[in-house]
Design a protein around this motif. Sequence first.
Motif, short mmCIF file in Angstrom:
data_model
loop_
_atom_site.label_atom_id
_atom_site.label_comp_id
_atom_site.label_asym_id
_atom_site.label_seq_id
_atom_site.Cartn_x
_atom_site.Cartn_y
_atom_site.Cartn_z
N LEU A 1 0.70 -1.24 0.01
CA LEU A 1 0.16 0.06 -0.11
C LEU A 1 0.74 1.26 0.08
CD1 LEU A 1 -2.83 1.27 0.04
CD2 LEU A 1 -2.87 0.94 2.35
N ARG A 2 1.81 1.24 0.85
CA ARG A 2 2.79 2.39 0.74
C ARG A 2 3.34 2.60 -0.48
NH1 ARG A 2 8.42 3.11 4.31
NH2 ARG A 2 8.90 5.03 3.97
N LEU A 3 3.99 1.57 -0.98
CA LEU A 3 4.59 1.83 -2.33
C LEU A 3 3.59 2.02 -3.65
CD1 LEU A 3 6.82 -1.42 -2.54
CD2 LEU A 3 7.46 0.97 -2.29
N LEU A 4 2.29 1.71 -3.47
CA LEU A 4 1.28 2.00 -4.50
C LEU A 4 1.14 3.53 -4.20
CD1 LEU A 4 -1.23 -1.00 -4.11
CD2 LEU A 4 0.45 -0.43 -5.95
N ALA A 5 0.90 3.99 -2.87
CA ALA A 5 0.60 5.41 -2.96
C ALA A 5 1.79 6.41 -3.26
CB ALA A 5 0.62 5.77 -1.37
N LEU A 6 2.97 5.80 -3.17
CA LEU A 6 4.12 6.61 -3.77
C LEU A 6 4.19 6.69 -5.32
CD1 LEU A 6 6.89 5.52 -1.10
CD2 LEU A 6 5.74 8.01 -1.45
N ASP A 7 3.99 5.45 -5.88
CA ASP A 7 4.03 5.29 -7.29
C ASP A 7 2.84 5.59 -8.04
OD1 ASP A 7 6.42 3.99 -6.96
OD2 ASP A 7 5.90 2.03 -7.09
N PHE A 8 1.67 5.54 -7.65
CA PHE A 8 0.41 5.94 -8.33
C PHE A 8 -0.45 6.91 -7.75
CE2 PHE A 8 1.66 1.49 -9.42
CZ PHE A 8 2.22 1.67 -10.77
N GLY B 1 -2.79 -10.02 -8.59
CA GLY B 1 -1.46 -10.13 -9.07
C GLY B 1 -0.38 -9.46 -8.17
N LYS B 2 0.92 -9.67 -8.28
CA LYS B 2 1.73 -9.25 -7.27
C LYS B 2 2.30 -7.83 -7.68
CE LYS B 2 2.21 -13.27 -5.15
NZ LYS B 2 2.19 -13.41 -3.55
N TYR B 3 2.93 -6.97 -6.69
CA TYR B 3 3.23 -5.80 -6.97
C TYR B 3 4.65 -5.54 -6.50
CZ TYR B 3 3.80 -0.86 -7.67
OH TYR B 3 4.62 0.38 -7.84
N GLY B 4 5.65 -5.18 -7.29
CA GLY B 4 7.07 -4.85 -6.85
C GLY B 4 7.44 -6.03 -5.82
N GLY B 5 8.39 -5.75 -4.87
CA GLY B 5 9.19 -6.69 -4.02
C GLY B 5 8.28 -6.57 -2.57
N ALA B 6 7.17 -6.13 -2.54
CA ALA B 6 6.40 -6.20 -1.22
C ALA B 6 6.00 -7.69 -0.86
CB ALA B 6 5.17 -5.19 -1.49
#
Length: 111
Positions: free
Chosen positions: A17-24, A87-92
Motif C-alpha cells: 500500500l505504501r509503494l502504491l501510494a508513492l508510485d500511483f 497479481g503481485k506488485y513490486g518486492g512487497a
Amino acid sequence: MNEILTLEGLSAPLLALRLLALDFPHLPAPVVDMSSIYPDRLALSFHESQGAFTAFEAWRAALGIAPSAVEFHVQCDHLTGVLTARGKYGGAGADIELTAFTQVPATAGVA
C-alpha cells in the motif's frame, strides 16, 4: 493454540500500500482492505458508475495484470456486475486483489 497476529504480520500488504501510494498517487482512490485472515493480501475495490470499470482498468494496467487474468460475473441479483483480478506488485510480496462493482443495465439479462 492460535497465535495473535501482530501488525508486523501485515507488513506485506502495508508495504504494498505504501509503494502504491508513492508510485500511483494520480490513480483513483480505492476501498482498501487488509485482514489478519489473509495476511499477505491487499484488496483494492471500486464501486463504479453504471457499466464503467474505469478505475479498475487504470489499476489493472498500472499493476501490469494481463487482461486475460480478469474475471467477470454478475451477482445473483442480476443487477451487479463484478470484475476481479489478482497479481503481485513490486518486492512487497503481497497478493493484490482488485475488485470492481458496477450496476448492470436492466435489459442486459433479458433474453
